[in-house]
Scaffold this active site. Structure first.
Site, PDB file in Angstrom:
ATOM      1  CD  GLU A  38      -2.397   0.806   3.114  1.00  0.00           C
ATOM      2  OE1 GLU A  38      -2.386   0.094   3.733  1.00  0.00           O
ATOM      3  OE2 GLU A  38      -3.413   1.618   3.209  1.00  0.00           O
ATOM      4  CE  LYS A 109      -7.155   0.713   3.966  1.00  0.00           C
ATOM      5  NZ  LYS A 109      -5.812   1.016   4.596  1.00  0.00           N
ATOM      6  CB  CYS A 142      -4.011  -2.340   4.283  1.00  0.00           C
ATOM      7  SG  CYS A 142      -3.095  -2.635   5.861  1.00  0.00           S
ATOM      8  CB  VAL A 169       0.316  -0.441  12.417  1.00  0.00           C
ATOM      9  CG1 VAL A 169       1.132   0.636  11.402  1.00  0.00           C
ATOM     10  CG2 VAL A 169      -1.310   0.010  12.620  1.00  0.00           C
TER      11      VAL A 169
HETATM   12  C1  ACM Z   1      -3.856  -0.205   7.352  1.00  0.00           C
HETATM   13  O1  ACM Z   1      -4.931  -0.247   6.635  1.00  0.00           O
HETATM   14  N1  ACM Z   1      -2.854   0.420   6.516  1.00  0.00           N
HETATM   15  C2  ACM Z   1      -3.494  -0.533   8.601  1.00  0.00           C
END
Ligand code: ACM
Length: 265
Positions: A38, A109, A142, A169
Protein backbone atom coordinates in the site's frame (compact mmCIF):
# COMPACT_ATOMS: atom_id res chain seq x y z
CA UNK A 1 1.32 -18.91 -13.08
CA UNK A 2 4.21 -17.20 -11.32
CA UNK A 3 2.98 -14.85 -8.62
CA UNK A 4 4.61 -13.05 -5.75
CA UNK A 5 5.26 -9.91 -3.77
CA UNK A 6 7.94 -7.35 -3.14
CA UNK A 7 8.16 -6.27 0.50
CA UNK A 8 10.27 -3.18 1.14
CA UNK A 9 10.48 0.00 3.19
CA UNK A 10 9.19 3.02 1.26
CA UNK A 11 10.85 6.27 2.37
CA UNK A 12 8.31 8.90 3.41
CA UNK A 13 7.76 11.46 0.65
CA UNK A 14 10.54 10.14 -1.59
CA UNK A 15 8.28 9.10 -4.44
CA UNK A 16 10.92 8.94 -7.18
CA UNK A 17 13.38 7.04 -4.99
CA UNK A 18 10.69 4.55 -3.98
CA UNK A 19 9.66 3.98 -7.57
CA UNK A 20 13.28 3.49 -8.62
CA UNK A 21 13.78 1.05 -5.75
CA UNK A 22 10.86 -1.04 -7.04
CA UNK A 23 12.12 -0.98 -10.62
CA UNK A 24 15.63 -1.97 -9.58
CA UNK A 25 14.42 -4.77 -7.30
CA UNK A 26 12.19 -6.23 -9.99
CA UNK A 27 14.60 -5.76 -12.88
CA UNK A 28 15.42 -9.45 -13.38
CA UNK A 29 12.25 -10.95 -12.03
CA UNK A 30 10.47 -13.77 -13.84
CA UNK A 31 6.79 -13.50 -12.88
CA UNK A 32 3.27 -12.96 -14.18
CA UNK A 33 1.83 -11.03 -11.24
CA UNK A 34 3.61 -9.10 -8.48
CA UNK A 35 1.92 -7.35 -5.58
CA UNK A 36 3.53 -4.30 -3.98
CA UNK A 37 2.66 -2.62 -0.67
CA UNK A 38 0.00 0.00 0.00
CA UNK A 39 1.19 3.60 -0.63
CA UNK A 40 4.39 2.11 -2.03
CA UNK A 41 5.40 5.31 -3.81
CA UNK A 42 4.70 7.91 -1.13
CA UNK A 43 5.11 6.31 2.28
CA UNK A 44 2.24 6.12 4.74
CA UNK A 45 2.01 8.45 7.72
CA UNK A 46 0.59 11.71 6.34
CA UNK A 47 -0.50 14.33 8.84
CA UNK A 48 -3.49 15.59 6.88
CA UNK A 49 -5.08 15.66 3.44
CA UNK A 50 -2.97 18.61 2.24
CA UNK A 51 0.08 16.49 2.82
CA UNK A 52 -1.30 13.35 1.19
CA UNK A 53 -2.28 15.44 -1.87
CA UNK A 54 1.27 16.79 -2.04
CA UNK A 55 2.72 13.30 -2.51
CA UNK A 56 -0.14 11.87 -4.57
CA UNK A 57 -0.12 10.84 -8.23
CA UNK A 58 -2.67 11.83 -10.83
CA UNK A 59 -2.90 8.63 -12.90
CA UNK A 60 -3.54 10.69 -16.05
CA UNK A 61 -0.30 12.58 -15.57
CA UNK A 62 2.17 10.54 -13.52
CA UNK A 63 5.68 9.82 -14.74
CA UNK A 64 6.06 7.29 -11.92
CA UNK A 65 2.97 5.24 -12.81
CA UNK A 66 4.04 5.55 -16.46
CA UNK A 67 7.45 4.09 -15.64
CA UNK A 68 5.79 1.15 -13.84
CA UNK A 69 3.56 0.67 -16.89
CA UNK A 70 6.60 0.72 -19.20
CA UNK A 71 8.23 -1.89 -17.00
CA UNK A 72 5.08 -4.07 -17.05
CA UNK A 73 5.02 -3.77 -20.82
CA UNK A 74 8.69 -4.66 -21.19
CA UNK A 75 8.39 -7.69 -18.89
CA UNK A 76 4.85 -8.64 -19.99
CA UNK A 77 3.66 -8.92 -16.41
CA UNK A 78 1.07 -7.41 -14.08
CA UNK A 79 1.69 -5.29 -11.01
CA UNK A 80 -0.71 -4.32 -8.24
CA UNK A 81 0.72 -1.24 -6.55
CA UNK A 82 -0.62 0.96 -3.78
CA UNK A 83 -0.36 4.73 -4.27
CA UNK A 84 -1.95 7.99 -3.15
CA UNK A 85 -4.31 8.97 -5.96
CA UNK A 86 -4.99 12.63 -6.66
CA UNK A 87 -8.15 13.57 -8.55
CA UNK A 88 -8.57 17.34 -8.36
CA UNK A 89 -9.00 18.07 -4.66
CA UNK A 90 -9.88 14.44 -3.86
CA UNK A 91 -7.23 12.09 -2.57
CA UNK A 92 -7.70 8.32 -2.35
CA UNK A 93 -5.65 5.51 -0.89
CA UNK A 94 -5.64 3.45 -4.08
CA UNK A 95 -4.19 0.42 -5.78
CA UNK A 96 -3.58 0.24 -9.52
CA UNK A 97 -3.58 -2.92 -11.58
CA UNK A 98 -0.92 -2.20 -14.18
CA UNK A 99 -0.37 -4.57 -17.10
CA UNK A 100 1.41 -4.62 -20.43
CA UNK A 101 -1.21 -2.19 -21.80
CA UNK A 102 -1.02 0.24 -18.89
CA UNK A 103 -3.39 0.84 -15.97
CA UNK A 104 -6.28 -1.61 -16.23
CA UNK A 105 -8.08 -0.83 -12.99
CA UNK A 106 -7.85 1.41 -9.93
CA UNK A 107 -9.39 0.36 -6.63
CA UNK A 108 -9.87 3.07 -3.98
CA UNK A 109 -9.66 1.81 -0.40
CA UNK A 110 -13.16 1.51 0.99
CA UNK A 111 -12.33 1.00 4.69
CA UNK A 112 -9.95 3.70 5.89
CA UNK A 113 -7.84 2.82 8.93
CA UNK A 114 -7.54 5.14 11.91
CA UNK A 115 -5.91 8.50 11.00
CA UNK A 116 -6.22 7.70 7.28
CA UNK A 117 -9.67 9.23 7.76
CA UNK A 118 -7.97 12.66 8.06
CA UNK A 119 -5.82 12.14 4.97
CA UNK A 120 -7.95 10.41 2.35
CA UNK A 121 -11.41 10.44 0.90
CA UNK A 122 -13.31 7.17 1.41
CA UNK A 123 -13.04 4.89 -1.61
CA UNK A 124 -15.91 5.00 -4.09
CA UNK A 125 -15.00 2.12 -6.43
CA UNK A 126 -16.87 -1.19 -6.22
CA UNK A 127 -15.14 -4.48 -5.48
CA UNK A 128 -14.75 -6.02 -8.92
CA UNK A 129 -12.76 -8.82 -10.44
CA UNK A 130 -10.23 -8.33 -13.24
CA UNK A 131 -9.28 -10.92 -15.80
CA UNK A 132 -5.54 -11.15 -16.48
CA UNK A 133 -4.72 -13.71 -19.14
CA UNK A 134 -7.72 -15.80 -18.09
CA UNK A 135 -7.01 -15.57 -14.34
CA UNK A 136 -9.45 -13.71 -12.13
CA UNK A 137 -8.00 -11.39 -9.51
CA UNK A 138 -9.64 -9.17 -6.91
CA UNK A 139 -8.03 -6.26 -5.09
CA UNK A 140 -8.45 -5.09 -1.53
CA UNK A 141 -6.16 -2.86 0.53
CA UNK A 142 -4.82 -3.63 3.99
CA UNK A 143 -7.54 -2.83 6.61
CA UNK A 144 -10.22 -4.16 4.24
CA UNK A 145 -9.22 -7.51 5.79
CA UNK A 146 -11.31 -6.71 8.89
CA UNK A 147 -14.44 -6.93 6.77
CA UNK A 148 -15.00 -10.53 5.63
CA UNK A 149 -17.62 -9.24 3.21
CA UNK A 150 -14.83 -7.91 0.99
CA UNK A 151 -13.18 -11.26 0.27
CA UNK A 152 -16.64 -12.81 -0.01
CA UNK A 153 -17.95 -10.44 -2.66
CA UNK A 154 -14.73 -10.90 -4.62
CA UNK A 155 -14.99 -14.69 -4.34
CA UNK A 156 -18.66 -14.58 -5.37
CA UNK A 157 -17.53 -12.86 -8.58
CA UNK A 158 -15.05 -15.64 -9.25
CA UNK A 159 -11.85 -14.14 -7.90
CA UNK A 160 -9.15 -16.80 -7.74
CA UNK A 161 -6.42 -14.59 -6.27
CA UNK A 162 -6.97 -11.83 -3.73
CA UNK A 163 -4.28 -9.16 -4.08
CA UNK A 164 -3.77 -7.13 -0.91
CA UNK A 165 -1.30 -4.24 -0.89
CA UNK A 166 -0.77 -3.46 2.80
CA UNK A 167 0.89 -1.20 5.36
CA UNK A 168 -0.04 -3.25 8.41
CA UNK A 169 0.60 -1.98 11.91
CA UNK A 170 -1.56 -4.47 13.81
CA UNK A 171 -0.53 -8.13 14.03
CA UNK A 172 -3.81 -9.88 13.20
CA UNK A 173 -4.11 -9.68 9.42
CA UNK A 174 -1.61 -12.36 8.44
CA UNK A 175 -3.42 -14.91 10.64
CA UNK A 176 -6.87 -13.75 9.59
CA UNK A 177 -6.11 -14.15 5.89
CA UNK A 178 -5.71 -17.90 6.46
CA UNK A 179 -9.39 -17.96 7.45
CA UNK A 180 -10.42 -15.70 4.55
CA UNK A 181 -8.76 -18.18 2.17
CA UNK A 182 -10.34 -21.27 3.75
CA UNK A 183 -13.86 -19.85 3.92
CA UNK A 184 -13.72 -18.63 0.29
CA UNK A 185 -11.27 -21.16 -1.16
CA UNK A 186 -9.13 -18.47 -2.78
CA UNK A 187 -5.46 -17.59 -2.93
CA UNK A 188 -4.38 -14.42 -1.14
CA UNK A 189 -1.19 -12.44 -1.62
CA UNK A 190 -0.55 -9.89 1.11
CA UNK A 191 2.29 -7.50 0.24
CA UNK A 192 3.16 -5.59 3.38
CA UNK A 193 5.87 -3.00 4.04
CA UNK A 194 8.31 -2.87 6.91
CA UNK A 195 10.23 -0.14 8.72
CA UNK A 196 8.97 2.95 10.54
CA UNK A 197 7.45 6.24 9.40
CA UNK A 198 8.58 8.81 11.98
CA UNK A 199 6.70 12.07 11.60
CA UNK A 200 5.96 15.13 13.82
CA UNK A 201 2.59 13.58 14.81
CA UNK A 202 4.16 10.29 15.92
CA UNK A 203 5.76 7.13 14.72
CA UNK A 204 4.31 4.00 13.12
CA UNK A 205 6.09 0.68 12.77
CA UNK A 206 4.95 -1.71 10.05
CA UNK A 207 4.91 -5.46 10.52
CA UNK A 208 6.30 -6.98 7.27
CA UNK A 209 5.62 -10.73 7.09
CA UNK A 210 4.16 -10.51 3.59
CA UNK A 211 2.64 -13.82 2.64
CA UNK A 212 0.93 -16.06 0.11
CA UNK A 213 -1.89 -18.36 1.23
CA UNK A 214 -3.50 -21.18 -0.79
CA UNK A 215 -7.25 -21.94 -0.99
CA UNK A 216 -6.68 -24.79 1.48
CA UNK A 217 -5.49 -22.24 4.05
CA UNK A 218 -1.93 -23.47 3.67
CA UNK A 219 0.66 -20.75 4.18
CA UNK A 220 2.83 -21.10 1.06
CA UNK A 221 5.35 -18.51 2.23
CA UNK A 222 5.75 -15.78 4.80
CA UNK A 223 8.57 -13.23 4.67
CA UNK A 224 10.59 -11.99 7.62
CA UNK A 225 9.31 -9.03 9.58
CA UNK A 226 11.90 -6.31 8.94
CA UNK A 227 13.70 -7.10 5.73
CA UNK A 228 13.40 -6.57 1.97
CA UNK A 229 11.78 -9.64 0.42
CA UNK A 230 11.10 -10.45 -3.20
CA UNK A 231 9.30 -13.77 -3.39
CA UNK A 232 7.85 -15.48 -6.45
CA UNK A 233 6.22 -18.90 -6.56
CA UNK A 234 4.30 -20.98 -9.06
CA UNK A 235 0.61 -21.56 -8.36
CA UNK A 236 -2.30 -23.06 -10.26
CA UNK A 237 -5.11 -20.48 -9.98
CA UNK A 238 -7.70 -23.15 -10.86
CA UNK A 239 -7.06 -24.66 -7.41
CA UNK A 240 -9.40 -21.86 -6.30
CA UNK A 241 -12.23 -23.12 -8.47
CA UNK A 242 -13.12 -26.11 -6.30
CA UNK A 243 -15.30 -24.58 -3.59
CA UNK A 244 -16.14 -27.86 -1.85
CA UNK A 245 -14.92 -28.09 1.76
CA UNK A 246 -16.52 -31.52 2.33
CA UNK A 247 -18.11 -33.86 -0.17
CA UNK A 248 -21.46 -32.19 0.53
CA UNK A 249 -20.53 -28.59 1.38
CA UNK A 250 -19.60 -25.77 -0.95
CA UNK A 251 -18.37 -22.61 0.78
CA UNK A 252 -20.31 -20.48 -1.69
CA UNK A 253 -23.15 -22.77 -2.77
CA UNK A 254 -24.20 -23.59 0.84
CA UNK A 255 -24.70 -19.95 1.74
CA UNK A 256 -28.19 -19.00 3.01
CA UNK A 257 -28.35 -15.25 2.27
CA UNK A 258 -31.97 -15.08 3.43
CA UNK A 259 -30.56 -15.49 6.95
CA UNK A 260 -28.01 -12.72 6.48
CA UNK A 261 -30.36 -9.89 5.56
CA UNK A 262 -28.98 -7.76 8.42
CA UNK A 263 -25.82 -7.46 6.31
CA UNK A 264 -27.77 -5.26 3.92
CA UNK A 265 -27.92 -2.50 6.54
C1 ACM B 1 -3.88 -0.16 7.17
O1 ACM B 1 -4.99 -0.29 6.66
N1 ACM B 1 -2.91 0.45 6.51
C2 ACM B 1 -3.60 -0.67 8.50
Amino acid sequence: MKVGFYQFRPLFGKTEKNCQKILTALENVDADLIILPELALSGYYFKDKNESLKYAEDPDNSSLLDSLANFANKKKLYLVVGFAEKRGEQCYNSAALIGPNGIEHIYRKVHLFNEEKFCFDPGDTPFIVNDINGVKIGIMICFDWVFPEVTRVLALQGAQIICQPSNLVLTFCQKTMLARCIENKVFAITANRFGTDTRPQGSLKFTGKSQIVAPSGTLLHRAASQRDALYITEIDPTDADNKMITEHNGVLSDRRPEFYTLLNN
